[in-house]
Scaffold this motif. Structure first.
Motif, short mmCIF file in Angstrom:
data_model
loop_
_atom_site.label_atom_id
_atom_site.label_comp_id
_atom_site.label_asym_id
_atom_site.label_seq_id
_atom_site.Cartn_x
_atom_site.Cartn_y
_atom_site.Cartn_z
N UNK A 91 -18.02 49.16 16.77
CA UNK A 91 -16.96 48.29 17.27
C UNK A 91 -16.59 47.21 16.26
N UNK A 92 -17.58 46.59 15.63
CA UNK A 92 -17.30 45.48 14.72
C UNK A 92 -16.58 45.98 13.46
N UNK A 93 -16.96 47.15 12.97
CA UNK A 93 -16.25 47.71 11.82
C UNK A 93 -14.80 48.00 12.20
N UNK A 94 -14.60 48.54 13.39
CA UNK A 94 -13.24 48.83 13.85
C UNK A 94 -12.42 47.55 13.96
N UNK A 95 -13.05 46.49 14.47
CA UNK A 95 -12.35 45.20 14.57
C UNK A 95 -12.01 44.65 13.19
N UNK A 96 -12.93 44.82 12.23
CA UNK A 96 -12.68 44.35 10.86
C UNK A 96 -11.50 45.09 10.24
N UNK A 97 -11.44 46.41 10.44
CA UNK A 97 -10.33 47.18 9.89
C UNK A 97 -9.01 46.81 10.55
N UNK A 98 -9.05 46.58 11.85
CA UNK A 98 -7.84 46.16 12.56
C UNK A 98 -7.37 44.80 12.05
N UNK A 99 -8.29 43.89 11.83
CA UNK A 99 -7.94 42.57 11.31
C UNK A 99 -7.37 42.65 9.90
N UNK A 100 -7.92 43.53 9.09
CA UNK A 100 -7.40 43.73 7.74
C UNK A 100 -5.96 44.24 7.81
N UNK A 101 -5.73 45.24 8.64
CA UNK A 101 -4.37 45.78 8.82
C UNK A 101 -3.41 44.68 9.26
N UNK A 102 -3.85 43.89 10.21
CA UNK A 102 -2.99 42.83 10.73
C UNK A 102 -2.69 41.77 9.67
N UNK A 103 -3.68 41.40 8.89
CA UNK A 103 -3.45 40.37 7.88
C UNK A 103 -2.49 40.85 6.80
N UNK A 104 -2.60 42.10 6.41
CA UNK A 104 -1.66 42.64 5.42
C UNK A 104 -0.27 42.76 6.03
N UNK A 105 -0.18 43.16 7.28
CA UNK A 105 1.12 43.26 7.94
C UNK A 105 1.84 41.91 7.94
N UNK A 106 1.12 40.84 8.34
CA UNK A 106 1.74 39.53 8.40
C UNK A 106 2.10 39.02 7.00
N UNK A 107 1.24 39.29 6.03
CA UNK A 107 1.52 38.84 4.67
C UNK A 107 2.76 39.53 4.12
N UNK A 108 2.87 40.83 4.33
CA UNK A 108 4.05 41.56 3.85
C UNK A 108 5.30 41.12 4.61
N UNK A 109 5.16 40.85 5.89
CA UNK A 109 6.30 40.37 6.66
C UNK A 109 6.81 39.05 6.08
N UNK A 110 5.89 38.15 5.72
CA UNK A 110 6.29 36.88 5.11
C UNK A 110 6.93 37.12 3.73
N UNK A 111 6.35 38.00 2.97
CA UNK A 111 6.87 38.31 1.63
C UNK A 111 8.30 38.84 1.71
N UNK A 112 8.58 39.68 2.69
CA UNK A 112 9.90 40.31 2.78
C UNK A 112 10.90 39.49 3.59
N UNK A 113 10.49 38.36 4.13
CA UNK A 113 11.42 37.57 4.94
C UNK A 113 12.38 36.76 4.08
#
Length: 82
Positions: free
Chosen positions: A60-82
Motif C-alpha cells: 500500500x505505501x509503495x502504491x501511495x508513493x507512486x501515486x504521489x509522484x504521479x500527482x506531483x509531476x502532473x501539477x508541476x507540468x500543469x504549472x509549466x504549461x499554464x
C-alpha cells in the motif's frame, strides 16, 4: 496530427500568448525550447525515481508513493504549461 515537440503546433496548441485561463484548458500555449527541455527533464527524473520506488516490496505505501509522484509531476507540468 503534428508532434507537439517537433516545433509545429497541433490543434491543441496556440501561438497566441493571451489564451484565456481555463480550468480544463482545451488549448495550450506553445512551449519554448527551454520549457520543452524542462518538461523532458522533469519526466526523466520522475521515471528514475519511479524505478527506485519500484525496487521496494509491493504494498500500500509503495502504491501511495507512486501515486504521489504521479500527482506531483502532473501539477508541476500543469504549472509549466499554464
Amino acid at each position: 496530427m503534428n508532434h507537439t515537440f517537433k516545433g509545429t503546433p497541433d490543434s491543441r496548441q496556440s501561438d497566441d500568448a493571451a489564451i484565456p485561463t481555463s480550468r480544463f484548458r482545451p488549448r495550450y500555449r506553445a512551449l519554448t525550447d527551454d520549457e520543452k527541455a524542462l518538461h523532458d527533464a522533469l519526466k526523466d527524473k520522475a521515471s528514475e525515481l519511479e524505478a527506485l520506488i519500484e525496487k521496494v516490496k509491493a504494498g500500500r505505501y509503495r502504491a501511495l508513493a507512486l501515486t504521489s509522484l504521479e500527482e506531483s509531476i502532473m501539477w508541476t507540468v500543469k504549472e509549466l504549461t499554464s
